[in-house]
Design a protein around this motif. Structure first.
Motif, PDB file in Angstrom:
ATOM      1  N   ARG A   1       5.298   0.663   1.105  1.00  0.00           N
ATOM      2  CA  ARG A   1       3.934   0.652   0.556  1.00  0.00           C
ATOM      3  C   ARG A   1       3.023   1.587   1.369  1.00  0.00           C
ATOM      4  NH1 ARG A   1      -0.492  -3.359   1.438  1.00  0.00           N
ATOM      5  NH2 ARG A   1      -2.000  -2.967  -0.234  1.00  0.00           N
ATOM      6  N   LEU A   2       3.196   1.569   2.690  1.00  0.00           N
ATOM      7  CA  LEU A   2       2.393   2.450   3.545  1.00  0.00           C
ATOM      8  C   LEU A   2       2.721   3.921   3.259  1.00  0.00           C
ATOM      9  CD1 LEU A   2       0.386   2.920   5.828  1.00  0.00           C
ATOM     10  CD2 LEU A   2       2.211   2.489   7.467  1.00  0.00           C
ATOM     11  N   LEU A   3       4.014   4.225   3.138  1.00  0.00           N
ATOM     12  CA  LEU A   3       4.428   5.609   2.883  1.00  0.00           C
ATOM     13  C   LEU A   3       3.883   6.126   1.547  1.00  0.00           C
ATOM     14  CD1 LEU A   3       8.101   5.323   4.179  1.00  0.00           C
ATOM     15  CD2 LEU A   3       6.375   6.867   5.106  1.00  0.00           C
ATOM     16  N   GLU A   4       3.729   5.226   0.595  1.00  0.00           N
ATOM     17  CA  GLU A   4       3.222   5.631  -0.726  1.00  0.00           C
ATOM     18  C   GLU A   4       1.699   5.837  -0.720  1.00  0.00           C
ATOM     19  OE1 GLU A   4       4.620   2.495  -3.248  1.00  0.00           O
ATOM     20  OE2 GLU A   4       6.678   3.279  -3.272  1.00  0.00           O
ATOM     21  N   ASN A   5       1.025   5.360   0.331  1.00  0.00           N
ATOM     22  CA  ASN A   5      -0.444   5.361   0.327  1.00  0.00           C
ATOM     23  C   ASN A   5      -1.075   6.023   1.540  1.00  0.00           C
ATOM     24  OD1 ASN A   5      -1.378   3.561  -2.092  1.00  0.00           O
ATOM     25  ND2 ASN A   5       0.380   2.507  -1.217  1.00  0.00           N
ATOM     26  N   CYS A   6      -0.311   6.847   2.249  1.00  0.00           N
ATOM     27  CA  CYS A   6      -0.864   7.414   3.486  1.00  0.00           C
ATOM     28  C   CYS A   6      -1.063   8.918   3.360  1.00  0.00           C
ATOM     29  CB  CYS A   6       0.069   7.103   4.659  1.00  0.00           C
ATOM     30  SG  CYS A   6       1.713   7.821   4.493  1.00  0.00           S
ATOM     31  N   LYS A   7      -1.937   9.444   4.200  1.00  0.00           N
ATOM     32  CA  LYS A   7      -2.072  10.900   4.326  1.00  0.00           C
ATOM     33  C   LYS A   7      -1.123  11.410   5.410  1.00  0.00           C
ATOM     34  CE  LYS A   7      -6.957  11.337   2.923  1.00  0.00           C
ATOM     35  NZ  LYS A   7      -7.572  10.032   3.214  1.00  0.00           N
ATOM     36  N   ILE A   8      -1.036  10.652   6.512  1.00  0.00           N
ATOM     37  CA  ILE A   8      -0.112  10.996   7.606  1.00  0.00           C
ATOM     38  C   ILE A   8       0.986   9.943   7.634  1.00  0.00           C
ATOM     39  CG2 ILE A   8       0.138  11.295  10.109  1.00  0.00           C
ATOM     40  CD1 ILE A   8      -2.830  12.049  10.237  1.00  0.00           C
ATOM     41  N   LYS A   9       2.232  10.401   7.551  1.00  0.00           N
ATOM     42  CA  LYS A   9       3.361   9.463   7.562  1.00  0.00           C
ATOM     43  C   LYS A   9       3.480   8.805   8.937  1.00  0.00           C
ATOM     44  CE  LYS A   9       7.543  10.468   6.057  1.00  0.00           C
ATOM     45  NZ  LYS A   9       8.775  11.149   5.578  1.00  0.00           N
ATOM     46  N   PRO A  10       3.813   7.502   8.973  1.00  0.00           N
ATOM     47  CA  PRO A  10       4.122   6.918  10.280  1.00  0.00           C
ATOM     48  C   PRO A  10       5.324   7.628  10.892  1.00  0.00           C
ATOM     49  CG  PRO A  10       4.704   5.396   8.489  1.00  0.00           C
ATOM     50  CD  PRO A  10       3.970   6.538   7.872  1.00  0.00           C
ATOM     51  N   ALA A  11       5.221   7.940  12.182  1.00  0.00           N
ATOM     52  CA  ALA A  11       6.303   8.650  12.872  1.00  0.00           C
ATOM     53  C   ALA A  11       7.375   7.676  13.364  1.00  0.00           C
ATOM     54  CB  ALA A  11       5.732   9.433  14.048  1.00  0.00           C
ATOM     55  N   VAL A  12       6.952   6.426  13.632  1.00  0.00           N
ATOM     56  CA  VAL A  12       7.835   5.440  14.277  1.00  0.00           C
ATOM     57  C   VAL A  12       7.573   4.057  13.688  1.00  0.00           C
ATOM     58  CG1 VAL A  12       8.259   4.221  16.486  1.00  0.00           C
ATOM     59  CG2 VAL A  12       7.996   6.709  16.482  1.00  0.00           C
ATOM     60  N   ASN A  13       8.630   3.262  13.592  1.00  0.00           N
ATOM     61  CA  ASN A  13       8.504   1.825  13.371  1.00  0.00           C
ATOM     62  C   ASN A  13       9.166   1.156  14.576  1.00  0.00           C
ATOM     63  OD1 ASN A  13       8.067  -0.721  12.256  1.00  0.00           O
ATOM     64  ND2 ASN A  13       9.724  -0.575  10.754  1.00  0.00           N
ATOM     65  N   GLN A  14       8.375   0.500  15.398  1.00  0.00           N
ATOM     66  CA  GLN A  14       8.936  -0.178  16.579  1.00  0.00           C
ATOM     67  C   GLN A  14       9.267  -1.622  16.189  1.00  0.00           C
ATOM     68  OE1 GLN A  14       7.368  -1.771  20.821  1.00  0.00           O
ATOM     69  NE2 GLN A  14       7.164   0.453  20.609  1.00  0.00           N
ATOM     70  N   ILE A  15      10.545  -1.969  16.323  1.00  0.00           N
ATOM     71  CA  ILE A  15      11.030  -3.282  15.873  1.00  0.00           C
ATOM     72  C   ILE A  15      11.979  -3.860  16.923  1.00  0.00           C
ATOM     73  CG2 ILE A  15      10.803  -2.834  13.386  1.00  0.00           C
ATOM     74  CD1 ILE A  15      13.754  -1.970  13.341  1.00  0.00           C
TER      75      ILE A  15
END
Length: 309
Positions: A168-182
């Motif tokens: 959902r974030l990727l579909e609605n962002c201007k700058i893609k998240p570079a990392v998902n810390q899990i």
């Protein structure tokens, strides 16, 4: 074995970083100092940990001594849950940058997808759902994107996001998240989510890579693989410790890891994992340890609409 991962922002993130959660103030400075001497260049902190200044102090001292340059260092920090309103993001990022005092942060993460009201405690266990903020993490992300255009953060990302939230974030962002810390460790190897992130050019950093030894034996708590006799045996074969075997295995999944320690020998040991390769049989055993059991569940907030597990 590679020593760094290239993020979609173009930045290079070192594969091994030092985690600083629950490190006291003096401990944090000391651990970072030991780590820089051992070769670490990646440091993971958060506003919530309360030790950003001390992490930054140790880095600045090593820069002053000529041991490293600022551009050699990769500093991550995170936005806490009480500050998800868009207009609170930049003030909190500025506060972190002021605390760390190295000019900018290399990576700024949204610590969790769910938020609390700003007036509530940072860890609102007794306040119930009254404490929850319904600010959409998409709104929070807009504030984080401003941090990049202002030069306060070189890259931005998220932490503890599930597939649906990340998509959902990727579909609605201007700058893609570079990392998902899990959370990633042999008990919770997250192969499916790691693959999902890779397909979308989002790198994964694994926290709690060695589990939490201090909780071993607690009811309902997964025994960390670091204590597994078979993993200890595997280590002997390579003249390595169980921790080194686990970190090598996790790095082979194509992620970065941020083991935490204050012990100088263990800090050195956790970095010394690049000179051996596990056999297929040993990898298969570590794969078989996966129980999909988390160390960090955040169950206390599972009724929040943006809870991710």
């Amino acid at each position: 074995m590679k020593r760094s991962l290239t993020l979609n922002s173009g930045a290079e993130m070192p594969i091994i970083g030092l985690g600083t959660y629950k490190l006291g103030l003096i401990e944090a400075s000391q651990a970072v100092s030991y780590a820089i001497d051992a070769g670490y260049r990646h440091f993971d902190c958060a506003w919530f940990y309360g030790n950003e200044y001390n992490v930054g102090y140790a880095i600045r001292e090593k820069i002053k001594q000529g041991v490293v340059k600022r551009e050699d260092i990769f500093v991550t920090t995170k936005l806490w849950n009480n500050y998800h309103d868009k207009d609170r993001v930049i003030p909190m990022l500025k506060e972190s940058v002021r605390n760390i005092k190295v000019g900018y942060v290399d990576l700024f993460l949204m610590h969790w997808p769910f938020g609390f009201k700003e007036i509530e405690p940072l860890w609102p266990l007794d306040e119930g759902e009254e404490a929850y903020s319904d600010v959409d993490y998409l709104e929070t992300w807009e504030g984080m994107e401003e941090g990049v255009s202002m030069g306060l953060a070189k890259s931005i990302g998220v932490s503890n996001f599930n597939e649906e939230q990340l998509e959902r974030l990727l579909e609605n962002c201007k700058i893609k998240p570079a990392v998902n810390q899990i959370e990633v460790n042999p008990n919770m190897n997250q192969k499916k989510l790691i693959q999902f992130c890779k397909e979308r050019d989002v790198m994964v950093t694994g926290y709690c890579p060695l589990g939490r030894k201090e909780y071993a034996g607690s009811p309902g708590f997964p025994d960390p693989t670091i204590l597994d006799p078979k993993v200890i045996e595997i280590g002997k074969k390579y003249n390595k410790t169980a921790a080194q075997v686990i970190l090598n295995y996790l790095v082979s999944l194509g992620i970065s890891v941020i083991p935490k320690s204050v012990n100088k020998e263990r800090i050195i040991e956790n970095f010394d994992i690049f000179d051996f390769e596990l056999s297929e049989e040993d990898v298969a055993y570590l794969d078989s340890c996966n129980k999909n059991q988390r160390v960090c569940t955040m169950d206390e907030f599972k009724t929040h609409k943006y809870y991710s597990f």
